[in-house]
Enzyme design. Structure first.
Site, PDB file in Angstrom:
ATOM      1  N   GLU A   1       0.543   9.306  -2.950  1.00 38.28           N
ATOM      2  CA  GLU A   1      -0.235   8.975  -2.306  1.00 38.28           C
ATOM      3  C   GLU A   1      -0.747   8.463  -1.080  1.00 38.28           C
ATOM      4  O   GLU A   1      -2.231   7.481  -1.202  1.00 38.28           O
ATOM      5  CB  GLU A   1       0.094   7.504  -3.383  1.00 38.28           C
ATOM      6  CG  GLU A   1       0.221   7.916  -5.266  1.00 38.28           C
ATOM      7  CD  GLU A   1       1.212   8.734  -5.346  1.00 38.28           C
ATOM      8  OE1 GLU A   1       2.293   8.714  -4.323  1.00 38.28           O
ATOM      9  OE2 GLU A   1       1.844   8.945  -6.621  1.00 38.28           O
TER      10      GLU A   1
ATOM     11  N   GLY B   1       2.677  -8.190  -6.097  1.00 42.06           N
ATOM     12  CA  GLY B   1       3.589  -9.117  -4.957  1.00 42.06           C
ATOM     13  C   GLY B   1       4.465  -9.400  -4.662  1.00 42.06           C
ATOM     14  O   GLY B   1       5.166  -9.448  -4.863  1.00 42.06           O
TER      15      GLY B   1
ATOM     16  N   SER C   1      -1.328  -1.088   8.630  1.00 35.33           N
ATOM     17  CA  SER C   1      -2.056  -1.386   9.640  1.00 35.33           C
ATOM     18  C   SER C   1      -2.674  -0.861  10.194  1.00 35.33           C
ATOM     19  O   SER C   1      -1.461   0.117  10.597  1.00 35.33           O
ATOM     20  CB  SER C   1      -2.254  -3.303  10.589  1.00 35.33           C
ATOM     21  OG  SER C   1      -1.182  -2.955  11.096  1.00 35.33           O
TER      22      SER C   1
END
Lengths: 376, 388
Positions: free
Chosen positions: B246, B129, B370
Site C-alpha cells: 500500500e 490514534g 515526511s
C-alpha cells in the site's frame, strides 16, 4: 553479433555485456581523458573496432548486419555512457545509419554499407543558432543546367573524418546528399566541445554534387532525417543515463570513504538528502527512457516520436547536468582539478546534453506540442 | 452477499473487471461527490458507501472469508486506479486499510468476529490514534499510557492529527505499556470505543479551512483487557509489519494529474499558453507528471508481479508530493491577484480555486512519512550511506 534466433531481450542482454567488457578492456575513461587533454581527433580505429562488434551496423537493415531496435541501442549506450564512450558512435554511425537506411537515393545503400564497415559520417543540417528539425537547414540546392551546387552554411557538425550527409533545401523540398568533406568550395572552421571532441561549422560555396550522391529524395529525406534525429536523441538519453549512474556511484563511494570532523561525510544528513535527490532524478530518467522507447518503436506519427524524444532528452539532460554538478560539489576541491576523473563525466554530460538540442530547446518543442493538443 | 459468490472477480479479465466497476460507479455514485479536491466527511459519502456495502465492495483487498472481495494484488491495483480515475471519494477507510489486515494477522478469533463484519458493512468507522504532540516523525517517542489495572487498562494522554476522529466510532491506539523498556519495545496496540467516558475529541481547523483532523484526549479511560491486540508490548512490531505494498499509493501521480488538469483549465482561460515564460514552466511540470507516472508504473508492475516493494519505493512519494506542490504554486502564480483570493473563480467554462489547491498540497510532504524521513530511509537503505 548475436544470432537472429535470439529473442530481443536476450540480444539486449548480450549487447549490454559486450559493452561492459568493452568499457573495461579498452579503458574508455582513459581514452576520454586523452581526447580532452591532447587532441580531440577521434581515431578512426575506434569506429573499426565498433564495426567489428557489430555496433555501427546494428540500426541498419538486417541484410547489412542490422535489424535491431532502440531497446538494444539503449542497452548498449547506457553501458558505454558509464565508460564515457559511445558519443561518436551515436553521431557518426547510428544517426546517419537511421537516416540513410530510410532513404532510397542512388547513394543510400552505398552509405549504409560504408557506415556498417566502420566509416563515420556526419549529419549537417543546423543553421546558425541551431535547430532541432531538418527543415531549418540553411543549405540550398541550386540547379544550373545539368550542374547541382550546394550553397549556404551548416553548424554544429561533428567532425568524424571525411564524409558528410548534408540536408539541403531543393526546389521541391528537402534533399539529403553525400558530400566529401574535402570537396572544392567547402570551408570548415572547427571548435572543440567540452569533452574534447571537434565540432565544425561548414560554409558551402558552390559545392558541386552529382545525382549519384543523392541519399534522400524530396519527399522522404525530411521525414527520414527527423526520425533519425529523434531516435538518436533517445539513444543519447541512454548514454546520459549511463553517465549519471556512473557519476552517482563514484560519488556515493566517495561519501562512504571520505572523513572530515572525525566522521564519514556520507553520514551528514544534508549530503544524504542531496544524494537521494540525485538518485530520484536517475530513476526518473530510466523510467522516462523505457516509456520513450516503447512509444518510438510503435509511433508512426512524427509528432508522437518528437514528443517522446524531447521528453527523454529534457529529463536526461537536466538530470545528467545536476548529477555531475553535484558530484563536483560533494567531492570538494579535488573535483575541480583536471587530474580527477569526475570532471570527465561533467564534460561528457555538458557535451551530450547540448548536442542535438539541450533541455531548454526540447522543453520548448514539447511545450508547443502539448499546448497545441490542449488548444485542440 | 450472494453476489460475491456469483462473481469470481479473479476469473474475470481485467477489462471486464474495470468495465464492471465503471458501470457501477457511473450508475450509483452521485456526480456532486466525485472529483472533489477535499476529503469528504462521513455523512457526505454515506449514501454511496451503503451502496458499496450492499455490493460487498467496501473491502476489496480482504479475503472473501472475512467479507472482502478477495482480489489479487493486480486486481486490487486496477480497482484503485479505476476509482481514482472516476474521482470516487475516499470514504473513511482506516478500518479497511489498517485495522482489518492487522486483526486478520494478529487479532484473536473473538476480535475478528466482533470487529471485522461491521467494517465490511460500513457500519462502524475507525480512526487511527498514532501521532502525538511530541511524537510525529519520531512516532516511537509516544507517551499516551495504558496502565494495567487488573481486569482493564486505564488510558491517559493525548493523540493528535487523528484524521476525521469526529466521524469515527472507534479508535485503534498505540499506547505505552512499559516505560522502562527501549522506546519501541514498550508499546501496545489497543482497540477503544470512542463512546467510553473520559474521551474528548476536539477538531482542528487546517489551513484549507476544513476540520480534517482532531486532537483526542484520554482522561482515565477504562479499556477492557480483551481489547489488547496481540501480546503486550508488541504494538510497534505489529504496526510496522503492516507496511506492505500500500506504500505505493502514497506516491501515486493522481494528485499531480488532478492539479495539472486544473492548471491547464486556468491557463486556457487566461491565454497563458501563449506566454513563453509560462509555457516553459508548464512544460517542465507536464514532463514531471508524465515521468512520475512512468516511474509509478514501474513499481506498480513490480507489485502486480507479486514482488515485495523495497525501500526504494519512497522515491515515488518524495517526487510525487514535490511535483504536486510545484503545480499548485504555479497555479497560484498564473492566477495573478486572483491567486490570493479565497474561493473558486471562473476561467472560461471551468472553475478553478488556486488557493484551495495550494493549501491542500501543503501537508502532502508531511503526512505518511515526511519527505525528510523518506530521504533518510532511501539514503541508508538504498544508497547505503552510514548512520549519523
Amino acid at each position: 553479433m548475436p544470432e537472429p534466433s535470439d529473442t530481443p531481450d536476450d540480444i539486449a542482454v548480450l549487447i549490454r555485456e559486450s559493452a561492459v567488457s568493452h568499457v573495461a578492456a579498452e579503458d574508455t575513461v582513459g581514452r576520454a581523458r586523452r581526447l580532452r587533454e591532447i587532441d580531440g581527433h577521434l581515431d578512426q580505429e575506434a569506429f573499426i573496432a565498433w564495426s567489428r562488434l557489430g555496433w555501427t551496423a546494428m540500426l541498419g537493415p538486417a541484410e547489412r548486419g542490422g535489424g535491431l531496435g532502440l531497446s538494444e541501442a539503449v542497452a548498449l549506450h547506457e553501458e558505454l555512457g558509464k565508460g564515457l564512450a559511445g558519443g561518436p558512435l551515436i553521431h557518426g554511425a547510428h544517426v546517419p545509419m537511421l537516416a540513410a537506411g530510410a532513404c532510397t537515393g542512388a547513394a543510400a545503400s552505398r552509405v549504409v554499407a560504408s557506415i556498417a564497415e566502420g566509416t563515420p559520417y556526419a549529419l549537417a543540417f543546423q543553421p546558425s543558432g541551431g535547430a532541432l528539425e531538418s527543415h531549418a537547414t540553411a543549405v540550398r540546392l541550386q540547379e544550373g543546367g545539368s550542374v547541382l551546387r550546394l550553397q549556404g552554411a551548416a553548424h554544429y557538425v561533428p567532425s568524424h573524418g571525411g564524409h558528410l550527409l548534408v540536408a539541403a533545401r531543393g526546389p521541391a523540398g528537402l534533399v539529403l546528399y553525400h558530400v566529401d568533406a574535402r570537396a572544392p568550395g567547402l570551408r570548415r572552421t572547427t571548435a572543440r566541445a567540452a569533452d574534447g571532441s571537434h565540432v565544425s561549422s561548414l560554409v558551402f560555396d558552390d559545392v558541386r554534387v552529382a545525382d549519384d550522391d543523392l541519399v534522400g529524395r524530396t519527399g522522404e529525406a525530411e521525414r527520414a532525417l527527423d526520425a533519425a534525429l529523434d531516435r538518436g536523441r533517445i539513444i543519447q538519453s541512454a548514454l546520459l543515463l549511463g553517465v549519471m549512474r556512473a557519476t552517482l556511484a563514484r560519488t556515493l563511494d566517495y561519501l562512504k570513504t571520505r572523513k572530515q570532523f572525525g566522521k564519514t561525510i556520507g553520514a551528514f544528513q544534508v549530503l544524504q538528502h542531496r544524494a537521494v535527490d540525485l538518485y530520484v532524478q536517475v530513476e526518473l530518467t530510466a523510467a522516462a527512457l523505457t516509456h520513450a522507447i516503447a512509444l518510438a518503436d510503435t509511433a508512426q506519427d512524427p509528432v508522437l516520436l518528437a514528443g517522446a524524444a524531447s521528453s527523454a532528452k529534457v529529463r536526461a539532460s537536466e538530470a545528467a547536468l545536476l548529477v555531475t554538478r553535484e558530484a563536483i560539489q560533494m567531492h570538494g576541491a579535488i573535483a575541480y582539478t583536471q587530474e580527477h576523473d569526475i570532471g570527465l563525466f561533467l564534460n561528457q554530460a555538458l557535451t551530450q546534453a547540448a548536442a542535438l538540442g539541450n533541455a531548454a530547446a526540447h522543453r520548448r518543442r514539447y511545450g508547443l506540442i502539448v499546448a497545441r493538443q490542449i488548444a485542440a | 452477499m450472494s453476489e460475491i459468490d456469483a462473481l469470481p472477480y479473479d476469473a474475470m479479465d481485467e477489462a471486464s473487471f474495470r468495465a464492471m466497476l465503471r458501470d457501477f460507479v457511473e450508475a450509483e455514485c452521485p456526480a456532486e461527490i466525485r472529483h472533489q479536491p477535499r476529503r469528504m466527511r462521513r455523512a457526505e459519502v454515506e449514501p454511496w458507501t451503503r451502496k458499496l456495502a450492499d455490493k460487498g465492495w467496501i473491502c476489496p483487498g480482504w479475503p472473501a472469508q472475512f467479507g472482502g472481495m478477495g482480489l489479487s494484488v493486480g486486481k486490487l491495483m486496477a480497482f484503485q486506479e479505476e476509482f481514482d480515475r472516476l474521482g470516487v471519494p475516499r470514504a473513511p477507510d482506516m478500518g479497511v486499510v489498517m485495522l482489518g489486515p492487522l486483526l486478520m494477522r494478529f487479532g484473536s478469533d473473538a476480535q475478528r468476529a466482533r470487529y471485522l463484519p461491521p467494517i465490511t458493512r460500513a457500519e462502524e468507522v475507525w480512526c487511527q490514534g498514532y501521532s502525538e504532540p511530541n511524537a510525529g516523525s519520531d512516532l516511537a517517542a509516544l507517551r499516551t499510557e495504558a496502565r494495567d489495572a487488573g481486569d482493564h487498562y486505564v488510558v491517559n494522554g493525548q493523540k493528535t492529527w487523528t484524521t476525521l476522529a469526529q466521524d469515527a466510532d472507534f479508535i485503534f491506539l498505540l499506547v505505552r505499556t512499559d516505560k522502562a523498556a527501549k522506546k519501541q519495545e514498550g508499546i501496545s496496540f489497543l482497540l477503544v470505543d470512542l463512546k467510553t467516558p473520559g474521551i474528548t475529541r476536539r477538531p482542528i481547523r487546517t489551513l484549507s479551512d476544513e476540520e480534517e483532523f482532531c486532537e483526542v484526549f484520554f482522561d482515565d479511560v477504562a479499556v477492557p483487557k480483551e481489547n489488547l491486540v496481540g501480546a503486550p508490548n508488541q504494538g510497534w512490531t505489529m504496526a510496522k509489519a503492516l507496511l506492505g505494498f500500500e506504500r505505493i499509493f502514497l506516491g501515486s501521480p493522481k494528485q499531480s494529474q488532478g492539479a495539472l488538469n486544473r492548471l491547464e483549465a486556468l491557463a486556457r482561460g487566461t491565454g497563458a499558453f501563449g506566454d513563453t515564460g509560462f509555457l516553459d514552466r508548464y512544460a517542465q511540470l507536464n514532463l514531471d507528471v508524465a515521468h512520475l507516472a512512468q516511474l509509478y508504473a514501474r513499481f506498480a508492475d513490480q507489485v502486480k508481479r507479486g514482488e515485495p516493494l523495497g525501500a526504494d519505493v519512497s522515491i515515488l512519494k518524495i517526487f510525487a508530493t514535490a511535483t504536486y506542490q510545484r503545480i499548485t504554486e504555479l497555479t497560484v502564480e498564473a492566477a495573478g491577484e486572483q491567486g490570493a483570493l479565497l474561493g473558486p473563480a471562473a476561467y472560461g467554462n471551468e472553475s478553478v480555486d488556486p488557493l484551495a489547491m495550494f493549501y491542500l498540497a501543503r501537508p502532502a510532504t508531511i503526512y505518511g512519512g515526511s519527505s525528510e524521513i523518506q530521504r533518510g530511509i532511501v539514503a541508508k537503505a538504498v544508497l547505503g550511506l552510514p548512520d549519523g
